[in-house]
Write an enzyme that holds these catalytic residues in place. Structure first.
Site, PDB file in Angstrom:
ATOM      1  N   LYS A 168      -1.528  -7.701  -8.730  1.00 37.91           N
ATOM      2  CA  LYS A 168      -2.471  -7.528  -7.629  1.00 37.91           C
ATOM      3  C   LYS A 168      -2.020  -6.310  -6.830  1.00 37.91           C
ATOM      4  O   LYS A 168      -1.067  -6.389  -6.053  1.00 37.91           O
ATOM      5  CB  LYS A 168      -2.503  -8.758  -6.720  1.00 37.91           C
ATOM      6  CG  LYS A 168      -3.701  -8.723  -5.749  1.00 37.91           C
ATOM      7  CD  LYS A 168      -3.519  -9.569  -4.522  1.00 37.91           C
ATOM      8  CE  LYS A 168      -2.870  -8.785  -3.404  1.00 37.91           C
ATOM      9  NZ  LYS A 168      -3.505  -7.520  -2.991  1.00 37.91           N
ATOM     10  N   CYS A 210       9.393   2.108   3.035  1.00 38.07           N
ATOM     11  CA  CYS A 210      10.135   0.936   3.500  1.00 38.07           C
ATOM     12  C   CYS A 210      11.552   1.341   3.895  1.00 38.07           C
ATOM     13  O   CYS A 210      12.194   0.689   4.704  1.00 38.07           O
ATOM     14  CB  CYS A 210      10.171  -0.175   2.445  1.00 38.07           C
ATOM     15  SG  CYS A 210      10.974   0.295   0.922  1.00 38.07           S
ATOM     16  N   GLU A 229      -5.176  -3.709  -1.855  1.00 37.79           N
ATOM     17  CA  GLU A 229      -6.608  -3.413  -1.820  1.00 37.79           C
ATOM     18  C   GLU A 229      -6.856  -2.090  -1.102  1.00 37.79           C
ATOM     19  O   GLU A 229      -7.961  -1.560  -1.143  1.00 37.79           O
ATOM     20  CB  GLU A 229      -7.384  -4.562  -1.148  1.00 37.79           C
ATOM     21  CG  GLU A 229      -7.183  -4.679   0.355  1.00 37.79           C
ATOM     22  CD  GLU A 229      -5.888  -5.377   0.736  1.00 37.79           C
ATOM     23  OE1 GLU A 229      -5.070  -5.697  -0.169  1.00 37.79           O
ATOM     24  OE2 GLU A 229      -5.669  -5.604   1.944  1.00 37.79           O
ATOM     25  N   PHE A 283       0.805  -1.227   0.000  1.00 36.80           N
ATOM     26  CA  PHE A 283       0.000   0.000   0.000  1.00 36.80           C
ATOM     27  C   PHE A 283       0.837   1.276   0.000  1.00 36.80           C
ATOM     28  O   PHE A 283       0.346   2.343  -0.338  1.00 36.80           O
ATOM     29  CB  PHE A 283      -0.907   0.021   1.247  1.00 36.80           C
ATOM     30  CG  PHE A 283      -0.174   0.440   2.495  1.00 36.80           C
ATOM     31  CD1 PHE A 283      -0.061   1.802   2.845  1.00 36.80           C
ATOM     32  CD2 PHE A 283       0.469  -0.499   3.300  1.00 36.80           C
ATOM     33  CE1 PHE A 283       0.642   2.193   3.979  1.00 36.80           C
ATOM     34  CE2 PHE A 283       1.177  -0.108   4.410  1.00 36.80           C
ATOM     35  CZ  PHE A 283       1.276   1.239   4.760  1.00 36.80           C
TER      36      PHE A 283
END
Lengths: 405, 405, 405, 405
Positions: A199, A307, A202, A175
């Site tokens: 993918k 990160c 979400e 995300f």
């Protein structure tokens, strides 16, 4: 300032089509992208997509069905048959167009990121730019794909090597950089002759969707890149599907280890880029002003959700005396919705994230750390429901404290 | 000490076969190396080869005739027809053997250099070692020679590139590194499938001769590398001969520019590595002891005849106060014949070289420089005829002085 | 002929130290190699090492204890601390020496392979030579290890990349190329600064042992390469040990998939090179004589136990008429112990292997294939107990037959 | 057809500004390009620029003065000081923009070429496209410019290499590919951090002018690329100017050798790409239809003025019987002004060129060749003054004939 806000918001509404109603039922569904078309999922299982500054539900992300995910793979497999035989120069032309289109739509992409992920608009542009550099690098593909020759290695034997594509590949995205990570993945896959199923997270799938539409506009044939949405079952589908030859993952440690193991078990090549906890060591002979500014940016930029965020600073010797000035600088950082002008720190991605941070600060207090600056109770006017935590500095932290681990 | 001298000198006599007589007439002639054989030149025009520590004539170097030089080129041209078609792996095997043979004969090579060039035995081994590294690098030739592939660059068109040898090449070598420079040249030429004609310096041709004999022992076919001797006319022969496709030169500026122009005029590829005048800038925060030691080595090693010798040191700020200590260190350097144990500084290559250095010191004195250390009048017991100049340090040098230019 | 045999056998005895007694109890134990020393295992669990031409027990291979295997890893981990910091040029020197030593001991290595693995002496030399080429390639390590630079990629930012070693690596080797496969593994690991633990096949560990002794002689420090022996539990130890960072495997499919999965589960990098079943398609316009000779060599060389062995030939069109000539050529192949002069085909590795081949021939007969040449019942005088199967050609094979699968 | 002509011509007038008057006095002057500006030369020495299809004078090309040429070099030298320090990524962005701008202006560039050089519009687009690929390649510059690293090569010594720009470079271009050759030169020079002075052919300088204007539009700073016009004295200026470090030349043999020699004499790096005389060997087992079509295109495309034009076909064996069909195909080629639709063959570049070709055909006839097809006396309606020669096929040519040499 007002004019900028006015300019931003209507645009945002245009492309993420979010409802201003607080009723989730009214929120639009996010589409799958299969074979070059936006496809409405037939699932009944949706995840709410929220604006982290307001916690309004702005969309519903489907957990795609097995059949839909298989359709995405089938499309990628079918496209691979043609795409693998295109000239590297043809694929290079697509990358030339894609980089130009991303530059054209920079603001639109950044706004999508800010609305869904929360980071400030300048940070969101940085998100896109760091991915754009990979598209620009993919423009070198004819040079990068060259194999090697050595004639006459033994009697009547010449050697020629070629770099050939693998087939269908898959990307699983986190995300925190909703544009950069997809752009690390699919342009390189496409340029080298592979096809891909992505993918996105979400929690902020909008940027990926905009990017694959740009790929289509850039001339990438339908089916070469597809998007599926989902959570655990989508990840496992990717790990298990026999037509997917390689997986690229960026994200947290638990997911990364699971994907590395499960993908490898199925004979796939897995690239698993997991978390980091960066430490900065500050020596007393550093330039103080410059150091404190960089420290502030590295620690609090993107609300600390990069990160490579610098979460731990070790002040050595006389540099320990700089703490008060660091606190002063951090105090001046402006916390607000990401699309507000001059915002330094936007909201965290979710209520859960905010709650976790608050728990850590509380545990630090209990375990004896010195809370030099406490952002727990911040309120952002107009965004009282947002996932905001102010800049927080803990001093006297020991390696055995919960907040360090 | 005596034992080491005893050990060294007989060996030297064995391989350079020098006469202890002072009569040049008795000195042996140096041979050409054509088609894998030592060949006696038919010329009557010879240059004396001297031992710089004694100025004894230890050999006579022929100015090869045009016919002899043409024979060397013809041999190389003929050998090229076969050598260019050998496998890179076969050529690699020759390089594996050559590097082992050079290691085996290290002392023999170093002694040849010391006797003819004057530098100390450890410096002479360094000379060989720096060239040996290039032979070792040439062992990578299968990797280094790889060309490139890119299939499908357009309809029905794949590209394959190959690195192919040019043909006969030539090397023109200076006196200061009689092993290193030939080893920069012919092993790479051979490994890449070319053949070569080398012209060593007429002042110290012995090491090159030993090296091509080792190449033969390593399995390099006759004709692949040849040696001609001579001066200006040999250089011009190389520049003009139509069968020579490329020239590699290391040496002084005037010769380098001449060769670059004349070789290019004849359509050749010319690599011309010319002189350098290195400056070292010494800052006051440097480690004094380490700096002065390195400075001493860099300035006086190989009697200052390295192309990368550090001839000029600029002491900045407080480092200027280090001059007396530098002088003290330089004073302790031991000047002697190169094969004597513990020698730091050997003789210069020739009487002419020594005279030139003495003139420069004298001009510095006249133009107002401070002669902090004067090596002009040194006498080395037992080697009173040698080309010795002691360590010399000039301070207060201005850019317009003759000694600087 | 006798003289050659006489020459071979005593030498073999010297280095594999096998007993001529048929009592396994008397057979010598094979040693572990830990920290640069041959180490006697304390296990009581041994596997018999047999000469495939005689089925005599010539050694006892230990299933190393967990403590012994851990000691090997500890040694490699400790050695890594120093080895990783050596210059690439130092490591290159070890490779130069290693390649020379392998050439020196070529016959000794080949004889070890023939005695333990069964293949003919020329095939055994080929086994060593194919691995030797990798050692020679590892001599290029300074070129191959180079990283990349790009200065000024953004304000005040230059990039430099380095290739750095991983740590302790492991190699798991098959029986069919007991020299080549270890030589694919440990020289590259060492040259790149890694250290290694090797598990040779328990069916022919002798060549690996000789090779690591040569590495020591070549200057590789103790601990940089270690040997453990064992079967399943050794494989699992390697997959699970947290200090082993990467695994290289060559062998069968079942083992390869297991290792890839289990190693990946433990976060390791796994390179798993598994089986192949090569098909050759023979067109009628091929040169018949040359084709049949090559076909014979490719199918029956090394008793068909190469991973790239050509087990299936598809004769197309008129080439189908070549079958009788192929049979005739195959009939003339001489089956004998590998060290016997002029042997074309040696024994299979084990009784189990022979039994499996005989079962397949029998199944082919039952399923309707045409047994054009049947090597089932061959007897080799003097070696009646050996694992010999003569050349066998099955025609009319269908893809659904057991012998094809 | 008419409409296309109508569309083409006004556009051509816009950008080459040619006069329809036949009076040279009225023709516009071509400008120099110095420091990012079009500059009117102060010379009084001009060369006429003609439309080869009509021989109308459409411009006047100045022989730039020494001062003007020096100003161009000074501008390039000055620009280099800044440009060399730009990030490779900044220079890459310029290349991304330049390739997009060339695609945008493709038709404009092609029309300029057709009017000045004579080739057909599709050939002119091919001219641009072959150069455009080099601009696209220059977009890979961050990858292509990478240097190498090897840490720890000896005690306390790491190596880092960088690719650094040379300074001011120069390009000397031929008439036959007025867009491709400049695009081989300046984009690579710019991308690698060098600056450049270009001398286009005085026979068709328009495309180069359009291209440097696009470079400016793409963000290349003023002075980084400059254009000077002229003939011999401009060439010699480039060879002699001490601030020009390297020369790239494409063109004829005499000029190329002169430039290689004179540039090298001045210490420059010279890349001299000279003429070729390609031969095609046609075997009887080739596909006849495909071969004859390709032969026709390769021989007569761009009126045979490509450096890689296939001027000589050697028909072997039965292929000799294909000559009549080849003649038939060549007869059908349509000769006309390059901007006319369906034209296969445009005019030669100049009256001198045409006269030379007619002399060669005549000499062939006299020396006994068989004139299988004679294009000498062609008349193109509406373009009676153009430099047209029809397709011509000489058979029975011997290597000693004038027309072969």
């Amino acid at each position: 300032m007002l004019s900028r806000l006015a300019r931003v918001q209507p645009k945002c509404q245009q492309f993420v089509s979010f409802s201003t109603s607080k009723s989730a039922a009214a929120a639009p569904t996010v589409k799958l992208w299969i074979d070059g078309q936006a496809v409405e999922s037939k699932t009944t299982d949706f995840v709410e997509l929220t604006n982290p500054a307001t916690n309004e539900v702005i969309g519903l992300v489907p957990n795609a069905t097995q059949a839909e995910m298989q359709a995405a793979v089938d499309s990628a497999k079918n496209a691979f048959n043609t795409w693998k035989n295109t000239s590297p120069l043809t694929r290079q032309q697509c990358m030339f167009k894609l980089q130009a289109l991303i530059k054209r739509d920079m603001k639109k992409l950044a706004e999508s990121i800010t609305i869904e992920q929360g980071k400030t608009l300048p940070d969101a542009e940085g998100d896109v730019n760091r991915g754009l550099q990979v598209v620009e690098h993919a423009c070198s593909v004819p040079s990068l794909l060259m194999g090697e020759t050595l004639p006459n290695v033994s009697r009547d034997m010449d050697t020629h090597s070629y770099r050939v594509p693998l087939g269908v590949t898959a990307g699983i995205c986190p995300f925190n950089f909703p544009a950069m990570i997809p752009l690390w993945m699919f342009p390189v896959a496409l340029a080298t002759g592979n096809t891909m199923v992505i993918k996105p997270s979400e929690q902020d799938p909008g940027a990926a969707q905009l990017l694959v539409e740009l790929a289509k506009e850039a001339g990438v044939p339908d089916g070469c890149v597809n998007i599926i949405h989902g959570q655990h079952s989508a990840v496992n589908f990717i790990c298990d599907n026999p037509d997917i030859k390689a997986i690229s993952f960026v994200g947290g440690d638990a997911a990364g280890k699971h994907i590395y193991e499960r993908g490898a078990k199925n004979g796939k090549r897995v690239q698993s880029n997991m978390g980091a906890k960066n430490h900065g060591v500050i020596m007393a002979d550093a330039n103080k002003e410059q150091t404190l500014n960089q420290l502030t940016a590295a620690a609090f930029g993107a609300a600390g959700q990069r990160c490579m965020a610098l979460t731990t600073a070790v002040l050595v010797g006389e540099a320990r005396a700089w703490l008060p000035e660091l606190v002063e600088k951090a105090k001046n950082l402006k916390v607000n919705a990401g699309w507000k002008p001059d915002t330094d720190i936007g909201p965290l991605i979710s209520k859960q994230s905010k709650a976790r941070v608050l728990r850590l600060i509380e545990s630090a207090r209990k375990e004896g750390a010195n809370i030099a600056l406490d952002g727990s109770n911040i309120t952002v006017p107009g965004f009282e429901n947002g996932n905001f935590v102010g800049p927080t500095i803990l001093a006297g932290v020991k390696p055995n404290m919960t907040c360090y681990k």
